[in-house]
Design a protein around this motif. Structure first.
Motif, PDB file in Angstrom:
ATOM      1  N   SER A  51       0.822  -1.215   0.000  1.00  0.00           N
ATOM      2  CA  SER A  51       0.000   0.000   0.000  1.00  0.00           C
ATOM      3  C   SER A  51       0.855   1.263   0.000  1.00  0.00           C
ATOM      4  O   SER A  51       0.353   2.349  -0.286  1.00  0.00           O
ATOM      5  N   LEU A  52       2.153   1.128   0.340  1.00  0.00           N
ATOM      6  CA  LEU A  52       3.052   2.276   0.359  1.00  0.00           C
ATOM      7  C   LEU A  52       3.608   2.558  -1.033  1.00  0.00           C
ATOM      8  O   LEU A  52       4.094   1.650  -1.709  1.00  0.00           O
ATOM      9  N   THR A  53       3.568   3.813  -1.447  1.00  0.00           N
ATOM     10  CA  THR A  53       4.293   4.218  -2.644  1.00  0.00           C
ATOM     11  C   THR A  53       5.778   4.328  -2.341  1.00  0.00           C
ATOM     12  O   THR A  53       6.628   3.908  -3.129  1.00  0.00           O
ATOM     13  N   ALA A  54       6.091   4.887  -1.200  1.00  0.00           N
ATOM     14  CA  ALA A  54       7.477   4.997  -0.753  1.00  0.00           C
ATOM     15  C   ALA A  54       7.468   5.222   0.745  1.00  0.00           C
ATOM     16  O   ALA A  54       6.527   5.793   1.302  1.00  0.00           O
ATOM     17  N   GLY A  55       8.523   4.756   1.395  1.00  0.00           N
ATOM     18  CA  GLY A  55       8.635   4.967   2.829  1.00  0.00           C
ATOM     19  C   GLY A  55       9.118   3.726   3.541  1.00  0.00           C
ATOM     20  O   GLY A  55       9.855   2.912   2.982  1.00  0.00           O
ATOM     21  N   LEU A  56       8.660   3.558   4.777  1.00  0.00           N
ATOM     22  CA  LEU A  56       9.124   2.475   5.639  1.00  0.00           C
ATOM     23  C   LEU A  56       7.908   1.758   6.210  1.00  0.00           C
ATOM     24  O   LEU A  56       6.973   2.391   6.695  1.00  0.00           O
ATOM     25  N   ALA A  57       7.925   0.420   6.140  1.00  0.00           N
ATOM     26  CA  ALA A  57       6.884  -0.403   6.757  1.00  0.00           C
ATOM     27  C   ALA A  57       7.521  -1.213   7.873  1.00  0.00           C
ATOM     28  O   ALA A  57       8.563  -1.840   7.675  1.00  0.00           O
ATOM     29  N   VAL A  58       6.888  -1.205   9.042  1.00  0.00           N
ATOM     30  CA  VAL A  58       7.452  -1.868  10.228  1.00  0.00           C
ATOM     31  C   VAL A  58       6.386  -2.749  10.862  1.00  0.00           C
ATOM     32  O   VAL A  58       5.274  -2.288  11.139  1.00  0.00           O
ATOM     33  N   ALA A  59       6.728  -4.015  11.078  1.00  0.00           N
ATOM     34  CA  ALA A  59       5.880  -4.927  11.840  1.00  0.00           C
ATOM     35  C   ALA A  59       6.595  -5.264  13.140  1.00  0.00           C
ATOM     36  O   ALA A  59       7.767  -5.638  13.137  1.00  0.00           O
ATOM     37  N   VAL A  60       5.889  -5.131  14.251  1.00  0.00           N
ATOM     38  CA  VAL A  60       6.435  -5.441  15.575  1.00  0.00           C
ATOM     39  C   VAL A  60       5.543  -6.493  16.203  1.00  0.00           C
ATOM     40  O   VAL A  60       4.329  -6.283  16.322  1.00  0.00           O
ATOM     41  N   ASP A  61       6.137  -7.618  16.612  1.00  0.00           N
ATOM     42  CA  ASP A  61       5.284  -8.688  17.114  1.00  0.00           C
ATOM     43  C   ASP A  61       6.087  -9.728  17.876  1.00  0.00           C
ATOM     44  O   ASP A  61       7.309  -9.806  17.761  1.00  0.00           O
ATOM     45  N   TYR A  62       5.347 -10.557  18.636  1.00  0.00           N
ATOM     46  CA  TYR A  62       5.910 -11.805  19.123  1.00  0.00           C
ATOM     47  C   TYR A  62       6.361 -12.580  17.894  1.00  0.00           C
ATOM     48  O   TYR A  62       5.589 -12.747  16.944  1.00  0.00           O
ATOM     49  N   ALA A  63       7.576 -13.094  17.887  1.00  0.00           N
ATOM     50  CA  ALA A  63       8.082 -13.660  16.643  1.00  0.00           C
ATOM     51  C   ALA A  63       9.035 -14.817  16.907  1.00  0.00           C
ATOM     52  O   ALA A  63       9.553 -14.998  18.019  1.00  0.00           O
ATOM     53  N   HIS A  64       9.262 -15.611  15.872  1.00  0.00           N
ATOM     54  CA  HIS A  64      10.275 -16.662  15.876  1.00  0.00           C
ATOM     55  C   HIS A  64      10.760 -16.835  14.449  1.00  0.00           C
ATOM     56  O   HIS A  64      10.128 -16.357  13.486  1.00  0.00           O
TER      57      HIS A  64
END
Length: 333
Positions: A205-218
């Motif tokens: 959905s971003l034309t330009a920029g930064l996408a960040v996902a923060v989550d419980y992760a493995h």
């Protein structure tokens, strides 16, 4: 709620996002997500201030004074509210259009500068931030049967009872073999294809920029052998029952999400490292400050305690951060 045996993806989708679901019905969750679990956003305003600095840095990299902040899985809009408040105190702040993406209705009294929407807006430039969103994207659950064959787990909505269904096949099986192989009887996995697709759509959905996902992760090589599906209600972990009465969550294979976005520069790190880069370190103030500025010392000490919680090992500091740069040059080493 229907009482037929269904896959966990279908059952959780109805339990969380149906008309009477946990996230949509104000009767089931009148206080919003914050009434049931505590995220980094709720832990300290330092988190929103760090996101504000990240947004400002993204605007600087883009070379523009006008950017979007898209908060995916916004709850009651706590993060964009905090980011706007932090930006108001910054000199030379960019002009920001803030979007809160959430399936529930807009809460009363929300800052009118925040646009409320059901899905990420298309074609924006700026920062897309998804804090504890992907863990609530429903996923199929698989379990290895006595012969080691991965089978879908079927669940009954009324009581959360489970039984094994047909063998996993097709794209789901290919995902398991690549990202979370099962072989020993009783081993379980959450099949992350739905999270991969959701994250790829958000980044797209971003034309330009930064996408960040923060989550419980493995990550592969350190997957939990019996999965991570859990329920939460009123701040306590409960048995996951897909009847709409509790939050249903499972940790995220962020390495698979990273690979689902072709051509975008991706970085996987943890919250401890990410927040320290953004100025949240948790160092205690010098004791000498207690003599020269007692009130300032108390404030600095409280801030250090909040920062320590956000970056703590064995706690919030272990959260995974996945960063995708869209139309931005690679960061310096």
């Amino acid at each position: 709620m229907t009482d037929e045996w269904r896959g966990w993806r279908e059952a959780a989708q109805a339990a969380l996002y149906g008309d009477e679901g946990f996230y949509r019905s104000p009767l089931r969750s009148p206080r919003g997500p914050a009434g049931h679990f505590r995220t980094s956003v709720h832990a300290s305003p330092l988190f929103a201030a760090a996101v504000a600095r990240l947004l400002t840095g993204t605007a600087r990299e883009l070379g523009t004074g006008t950017v979007a902040l898209v908060d995916v899985g916004s709850g009651r809009g706590e993060l964009p509210t905090g980011v706007l408040a932090a930006l108001d105190a910054l000199p030379g702040r960019p002009d920001v259009t803030a979007y809160a993406v959430e399936v529930a209705a807009r809460p009363p009294g929300l800052d009118p500068r925040i646009e409320w929407c059901a899905r990420p807006p298309e074609g924006v430039t700026g920062l897309l931030f998804a804090n504890e969103w992907l863990d609530n994207v429903p996923a199929e659950v698989a379990e290895a049967d006595p012969d080691g064959v991965p089978r879908y787990v079927r669940v009954r909505a009324s009581d959360g009872a489970e039984r094994l269904g047909e063998p996993v096949s097709g794209a789901d099986l290919a995902w398991l073999e690549r990202w979370w192989p099962l072989s020993a009887p009783g081993e379980r996995a959450e099949i992350g294809r739905t999270r991969d697709t959701a994250w790829a759509g958000a980044v797209g959905s971003l034309t330009a920029g930064l996408a960040v996902a923060v989550d419980y992760a493995h990550v592969r090589g350190a997957r939990p052998p019996f999965g991570t599906l859990a329920g939460f209600r009123d701040g306590r972990e409960v048995r996951p029952v897909p009847d709409g009465s509790c939050d249903l969550t499972a940790h995220v294979a962020l390495d698979a999400c990273a690979a689902a976005v072709p051509g975008a520069g991706a970085e996987l790190t943890d919250q401890r490292a990410a927040l320290r880069r953004l100025g949240v370190g948790g160092d205690r103030p010098p004791l000498s400050l207690a003599t020269t500025d007692p009130a300032g010392y108390v404030r600095a000490l409280a801030s250090a305690g909040e920062a320590a919680e956000l970056t703590a090992r064995g706690g919030l500091g272990d959260f995974g951060w996945l960063l995708h740069r869209v139309g931005l040059p690679a960061p310096p080493p």
